[in-house]
Design a protein around this motif. Structure first.
Motif, PDB file in Angstrom:
ATOM      1  N   TYR A  85     -46.470 -58.807 -19.125  1.00 47.15           N
ATOM      2  CA  TYR A  85     -46.330 -58.371 -17.336  1.00 47.15           C
ATOM      3  C   TYR A  85     -46.209 -60.137 -16.102  1.00 47.15           C
ATOM      4  O   TYR A  85     -46.139 -60.054 -15.218  1.00 47.15           O
ATOM      5  N   GLN A  86     -45.429 -61.013 -16.810  1.00 45.77           N
ATOM      6  CA  GLN A  86     -45.599 -62.343 -17.038  1.00 45.77           C
ATOM      7  C   GLN A  86     -43.758 -62.233 -16.003  1.00 45.77           C
ATOM      8  O   GLN A  86     -42.808 -61.974 -16.533  1.00 45.77           O
ATOM      9  N   CYS A  87     -44.110 -62.526 -14.509  1.00 45.11           N
ATOM     10  CA  CYS A  87     -42.777 -62.628 -13.469  1.00 45.11           C
ATOM     11  C   CYS A  87     -41.580 -63.699 -14.261  1.00 45.11           C
ATOM     12  O   CYS A  87     -40.399 -63.420 -14.484  1.00 45.11           O
ATOM     13  N   SER A  88     -41.947 -64.397 -15.526  1.00 36.76           N
ATOM     14  CA  SER A  88     -40.404 -65.834 -15.670  1.00 36.76           C
ATOM     15  C   SER A  88     -40.295 -64.652 -16.531  1.00 36.76           C
ATOM     16  O   SER A  88     -39.523 -65.163 -17.723  1.00 36.76           O
ATOM     17  N   VAL A  89     -40.776 -63.751 -17.903  1.00 38.44           N
ATOM     18  CA  VAL A  89     -40.772 -63.281 -18.711  1.00 38.44           C
ATOM     19  C   VAL A  89     -39.798 -62.129 -18.467  1.00 38.44           C
ATOM     20  O   VAL A  89     -37.808 -62.219 -18.979  1.00 38.44           O
ATOM     21  N   GLN A  90     -39.546 -60.843 -17.845  1.00 32.70           N
ATOM     22  CA  GLN A  90     -38.252 -60.533 -17.966  1.00 32.70           C
ATOM     23  C   GLN A  90     -36.631 -60.778 -16.735  1.00 32.70           C
ATOM     24  O   GLN A  90     -37.389 -61.829 -15.535  1.00 32.70           O
ATOM     25  N   SER A  91     -35.948 -60.201 -17.479  1.00 32.11           N
ATOM     26  CA  SER A  91     -34.745 -60.628 -16.492  1.00 32.11           C
ATOM     27  C   SER A  91     -34.468 -60.163 -15.559  1.00 32.11           C
ATOM     28  O   SER A  91     -34.389 -58.825 -15.395  1.00 32.11           O
ATOM     29  N   SER A  92     -32.828 -60.406 -15.051  1.00 39.71           N
ATOM     30  CA  SER A  92     -32.127 -59.108 -14.396  1.00 39.71           C
ATOM     31  C   SER A  92     -31.958 -57.774 -14.458  1.00 39.71           C
ATOM     32  O   SER A  92     -31.539 -57.036 -13.766  1.00 39.71           O
ATOM     33  N   GLU A  93     -31.484 -58.087 -16.181  1.00 40.19           N
ATOM     34  CA  GLU A  93     -30.482 -57.005 -16.519  1.00 40.19           C
ATOM     35  C   GLU A  93     -31.591 -56.318 -17.222  1.00 40.19           C
ATOM     36  O   GLU A  93     -30.847 -55.334 -16.825  1.00 40.19           O
ATOM     37  N   ASN A  94     -32.603 -57.142 -18.346  1.00 38.82           N
ATOM     38  CA  ASN A  94     -33.157 -55.566 -19.040  1.00 38.82           C
ATOM     39  C   ASN A  94     -34.569 -55.154 -17.291  1.00 38.82           C
ATOM     40  O   ASN A  94     -35.227 -54.714 -18.412  1.00 38.82           O
ATOM     41  N   SER A  95     -34.866 -55.626 -16.651  1.00 38.79           N
ATOM     42  CA  SER A  95     -36.130 -54.951 -16.181  1.00 38.79           C
ATOM     43  C   SER A  95     -36.364 -53.934 -14.993  1.00 38.79           C
ATOM     44  O   SER A  95     -34.809 -53.543 -14.372  1.00 38.79           O
ATOM     45  N   PRO A  96     -37.141 -53.472 -14.908  1.00 36.81           N
ATOM     46  CA  PRO A  96     -37.553 -52.199 -14.731  1.00 36.81           C
ATOM     47  C   PRO A  96     -36.602 -52.233 -13.597  1.00 36.81           C
ATOM     48  O   PRO A  96     -36.847 -53.415 -12.355  1.00 36.81           O
ATOM     49  N   ASP A  97     -36.844 -51.030 -12.463  1.00 38.90           N
ATOM     50  CA  ASP A  97     -36.316 -51.240 -10.899  1.00 38.90           C
ATOM     51  C   ASP A  97     -37.982 -51.067 -10.448  1.00 38.90           C
ATOM     52  O   ASP A  97     -37.944 -51.836  -9.026  1.00 38.90           O
ATOM     53  N   TRP A  98     -39.353 -51.683 -11.082  1.00 39.55           N
ATOM     54  CA  TRP A  98     -40.287 -51.480  -9.945  1.00 39.55           C
ATOM     55  C   TRP A  98     -41.128 -52.832 -10.572  1.00 39.55           C
ATOM     56  O   TRP A  98     -42.048 -53.617  -9.779  1.00 39.55           O
ATOM     57  N   PHE A  99     -39.864 -53.400 -11.462  1.00 38.75           N
ATOM     58  CA  PHE A  99     -40.862 -54.959 -12.068  1.00 38.75           C
ATOM     59  C   PHE A  99     -40.923 -55.764 -10.789  1.00 38.75           C
ATOM     60  O   PHE A  99     -42.527 -56.942 -10.634  1.00 38.75           O
ATOM     61  N   PRO A 100     -39.900 -56.336 -10.097  1.00 34.11           N
ATOM     62  CA  PRO A 100     -40.435 -57.043  -8.969  1.00 34.11           C
ATOM     63  C   PRO A 100     -41.441 -57.082  -8.275  1.00 34.11           C
ATOM     64  O   PRO A 100     -41.822 -58.061  -7.572  1.00 34.11           O
ATOM     65  N   PHE A 101     -41.905 -55.742  -8.076  1.00 29.73           N
ATOM     66  CA  PHE A 101     -43.032 -55.680  -7.189  1.00 29.73           C
ATOM     67  C   PHE A 101     -44.258 -55.700  -7.755  1.00 29.73           C
ATOM     68  O   PHE A 101     -45.237 -55.786  -7.183  1.00 29.73           O
ATOM     69  N   LEU A 102     -44.040 -55.469  -9.435  1.00 26.58           N
ATOM     70  CA  LEU A 102     -45.812 -55.144 -10.078  1.00 26.58           C
ATOM     71  C   LEU A 102     -45.650 -56.350 -11.210  1.00 26.58           C
ATOM     72  O   LEU A 102     -46.735 -56.437 -12.194  1.00 26.58           O
ATOM     73  N   CYS A 103     -44.822 -57.207 -10.866  1.00 27.31           N
ATOM     74  CA  CYS A 103     -44.587 -58.433 -12.078  1.00 27.31           C
ATOM     75  C   CYS A 103     -46.093 -59.375 -11.736  1.00 27.31           C
ATOM     76  O   CYS A 103     -46.724 -59.388 -10.355  1.00 27.31           O
ATOM     77  N   VAL A 104     -46.643 -60.468 -12.157  1.00 28.75           N
ATOM     78  CA  VAL A 104     -47.477 -61.199 -12.271  1.00 28.75           C
ATOM     79  C   VAL A 104     -47.564 -62.601 -12.104  1.00 28.75           C
ATOM     80  O   VAL A 104     -46.318 -63.015 -13.391  1.00 28.75           O
ATOM     81  N   ASN A 105     -46.803 -63.313 -11.284  1.00 29.20           N
ATOM     82  CA  ASN A 105     -47.445 -64.829 -11.712  1.00 29.20           C
ATOM     83  C   ASN A 105     -48.624 -65.192 -11.945  1.00 29.20           C
ATOM     84  O   ASN A 105     -50.066 -66.224 -10.413  1.00 29.20           O
ATOM     85  N   SER A 106     -48.231 -65.884 -12.855  1.00 29.77           N
ATOM     86  CA  SER A 106     -49.711 -66.695 -13.377  1.00 29.77           C
ATOM     87  C   SER A 106     -49.983 -67.415 -14.159  1.00 29.77           C
ATOM     88  O   SER A 106     -48.774 -67.736 -14.828  1.00 29.77           O
ATOM     89  N   PRO A 107     -50.320 -68.780 -13.820  1.00 28.29           N
ATOM     90  CA  PRO A 107     -50.198 -69.828 -15.152  1.00 28.29           C
ATOM     91  C   PRO A 107     -50.485 -69.232 -16.371  1.00 28.29           C
ATOM     92  O   PRO A 107     -50.640 -68.442 -16.801  1.00 28.29           O
TER      93      PRO A 107
END
Length: 709
Positions: A219-241
């Motif tokens: 669920y980290q925003c830095s893990v998913q790339s633009s190629e394989n991330s689902p459509d909803w990922f930019p709205f539901l990913c988490v930025n956490s240390p």
């Protein structure tokens, strides 16, 4: 990076082969200029090294010319230690050692024996070789030494021991491998200062081993790339240390388990005997220096000079030694001072062995070789012939120990077979402590206990213990040298010995029969036998009389070379009975013991070409005298005897008739084992209820009710 953390210890030793003529008058350092990065420096001084003095000082280049000052014979105080060693007539090894720790000082540390800066030493040293205050040669050393990032004493002692994670949880920083020192690229090491971390901050070890959280969650925003991330990922990913991660790592973090030593297949190391507070039956007796109290005994048929003595274990042994010269050591040559051993009494104190000497006037009973009776030969005096110990005990302790040492003089002609006796008897007061043969029933393999009524003590009527014996032939098998062995419970046995008989003996048959009878009677001197294995000597109900049966010989006349009715065989018959069970072990008691004798004729045999026994009245033949024992178990009566009705009327016996009326209700009897008795009884009662109900509600009862109405 490697140049920063690498530590180089340089030992420079240069051996130069210079001609002796050149070095006799000139002094020179080889090498004369050294650059060191470690705490040691070495050089050789070659030439005429007699009356040479070495001086050390710190020098610096001149501000104007940049040259080093000329050598001087005046020493200064430095942080280096100068040593020299003569390695030849014209060579001296010169060594400098830094007298300072290269450990980097910590924050707010007041210890001066450390390096305040990473560049710990930066200086130039000059060593001058002087003769009579005049410098002859000089050595320049430029030292540039950095502080150590690890402990100064590298080795196994400063390594952190990683324990087994099953028994002790691992720390939060797995890459911290060195104790009290900074580990390179281990960013979680608490021993690393801020300056140290700056050196490898961008090269930290990845993953859990390096103390970094791994792997990153999905669920980290830095893990998913633009190629394989689902459509909803930019709205539901988490930025956490990265530290805020539920991943717990691969190391066990449970409770600590105390480790237990496992089995070892190595040979155990025999240690000194552990002292005991009290003595129990069978425990070894100890001396005051925690060593075993030893007396020569027989172990596996062989005599052992240093065998431990067990508490309340009587023994009497004979050891045969072939002597070709006079003995020089124990146990055949002993001193009273060596025998006065101090023994622990088992009650916190000690007792000393009291030694009494007896001199054997006739030593022939201890010698089996005729050569020893010669008047000429080597005379051995004060030879130990017997050691008889008496140990007095009370409760779980020893009250006193007495020793009777028998010594004698032996004359050696060539060789002598010396028989020495050793014994130990435990006395409770003046009564010998006898071991039991069971508790209460007899145990197989233990001696049968017999007894004789003590006629000297008529008031108490106690029974003195003895044994029932068989023949135990030794060496030549003759009855004159044969010994006796006790009868062991439950073990049938037959043994015997040989008696030499001549024609002259057969002319005196009555005397021969009496002689054989006396030999057989010596095996059994008891009149009572104990019922159980632990009889009470004061309770006569614990003992049974021994029955003696003598078979009358038939009326046969004795001839010239034969005697009739010789009691050559003695048979002991023991009847035993199981009287109960103790912890599942049957307890056997002796119900009766009978001794019988078999009579046989003894006749000289002169066949086979050997007629000398029948011609020469002094030539003997060997006749056997035997003894045997047989044990018989009396069967146990498992039930009461059958009545006359059970014997005569068998029509109700299911084993003898085809029709068995008692088995009509077999399913509801206790003999039915198909199911529990309670269930079969309940089912039978239910069937009976339905049968009665059907009978009442059936046609006969209905007609009776109609008539009644």
């Amino acid at each position: 990076m490697a140049n920063v953390v690498n530590i180089l210890f340089v030992d420079i030793s240069v051996l130069m082969f210079i001609s002796l003529a050149h070095t006799q008058n000139n002094l020179v350092f080889q090498p004369s200029y050294i650059i060191v990065n470690g705490p040691r420096a070495t050089s050789l001084l070659l030439g005429n090294t007699s009356d040479i003095s070495l001086n050390l000082r710190t020098v610096s280049p001149s501000n104007t010319t940049g040259n080093i000052a000329s050598p001087s014979c005046v020493s200064e105080a430095t942080q280096w230690v100068l040593t020299k060693e003569q390695v030849g007539k014209t060579a001296i090894q010169v060594q400098l050692r830094l007298d300072k720790s290269l450990r980097l000082c910590g924050e707010n540390e007041t210890d001066t024996d450390c390096c305040p800066n990473p560049l710990c030493v930066l200086e130039t040293l000059q060593v001058s070789a002087c003769v009579g205050g005049t410098p002859q040669a000089s050595l320049l050393i430029q030292a540039k030494i950095h502080a150590l990032l690890v402990s100064a004493n590298t080795g196994f002692g400063n390594k952190t021991v990683i324990p087994n994670q099953v028994y002790q949880p691992l720390g939060s920083c797995p890459c911290d491998l060195t104790l009290r020192a900074c580990d390179v690229r281990c960013c979680c090491d608490k021993d690393c200062s801020i300056e140290d971390l700056k050196l490898f901050a961008s090269h930290c070890l990845p993953g859990p081993f390096g103390g970094q959280v791994s792997p990153a969650p999905d669920y980290q925003c830095s893990v998913q790339s633009s190629e394989n991330s689902p459509d909803w990922f930019p709205f539901l990913c988490v930025n956490s240390p990265p530290e805020n991660n539920p991943y717990l790592g691969l190391f066990y973090q449970g409770n600590t388990i105390t480790s237990k030593p496992g089995p070892s297949f190595q040979m155990p190391v025999l240690s000194a005997p552990q002292p005991v507070n009290i003595y129990i039956q069978g425990s070894p007796i100890l001396t005051t220096n925690d060593q075993y109290f030893t007396i020569p005994q027989k172990v596996l048929g062989q005599c052992v000079n240093n065998a431990p003595v067990a508490f309340l274990k009587n023994f009497k042994v004979e050891c045969v030694t072939l002597l070709r010269s006079c003995p020089t050591g124990s146990p055949l040559l002993t001193r009273p001072t060596d025998l006065r051993t101090r023994v622990k009494n088992g009650q916190g104190g000690d007792v000393v062995v009291d030694v009494t000497d007896e001199v054997a006037i006739d030593s022939s009973q201890f010698i089996s070789s005729t050569d020893a009776f010669s008047d000429e030969g080597l005379v051995c005096e004060n030879v130990t012939l017997a050691l008889d110990y008496k140990v007095y005990w009370k409760g779980n302790g020893i009250t006193s120990i007495t020793l009777t040492r028998t010594v004698g003089t032996i004359t050696l002609n060539s060789s002598v077979a010396l028989t020495t006796r050793y014994s130990a008897v435990f006395l409770n007061g003046d009564v010998m402590g006898e071991p039991n043969s069971g508790n209460p029933g007899y145990q197989e393999g233990r001696p049968v206990i017999a007894g004789i009524v003590d006629t000297l003590d008529n008031n108490t009527g106690s029974v003195q213990r003895t044994s029932v014996n068989l023949w135990k032939p030794v060496s030549d098998g003759l009855c004159s040298t044969a010994e006796m062995k006790p009868v062991l419970f439950g073990e049938n046995s037959t043994s015997g010995c040989l008696l030499p008989v001549s024609q002259q003996n057969l002319t005196q048959c009555n005397l021969l029969r009496e002689t054989v009878a006396s030999l057989q009677a010596a095996l059994i001197t008891a009149t009572l036998v104990a019922k159980s294995g632990n009889p009470d000597p004061l309770t006569m109900t614990d003992w049974v009389n021994i029955g003696f049966v003598t078979q009358n010989s038939t009326a046969m006349e004795d001839s010239k070379s034969s005697c009739q009715g010789v009691p050559s065989h003695q048979h002991i018959h023991v009847w035993s009975l199981i009287t109960g069970m103790v912890e599942g072990i049957p307890q056997r008691e002796i119900q009766a013991l009978q001794v019988s004798y078999s009579l046989s004729p003894w006749t000289l045999e002169c066949g086979g070409g050997d007629v000398s026994p029948c011609v020469d009245p002094m030539v003997t033949q060997l006749f056997p005298i035997t003894s045997s024992v047989t044990f018989t178990d009396i069967p146990i009566n498992t039930g009461p005897p059958k009545t006359r009705f059970q014997i005569n009327f068998t029509e109700y016996d299911c084993d003898k008739n085809d029709v068995c009326w008692p088995e009509l209700a077999f399913p509801i009897t206790k003999y039915y084992k198909g199911e529990p008795y309670s269930q079969s009884l309940a089912k039978g009662l239910i069937l009976a209820f339905f049968f009665i109900a059907a009978s009442i509600l059936g046609t006969p009862w209905r007609q009776i009710r109609q008539v009644w109405k």
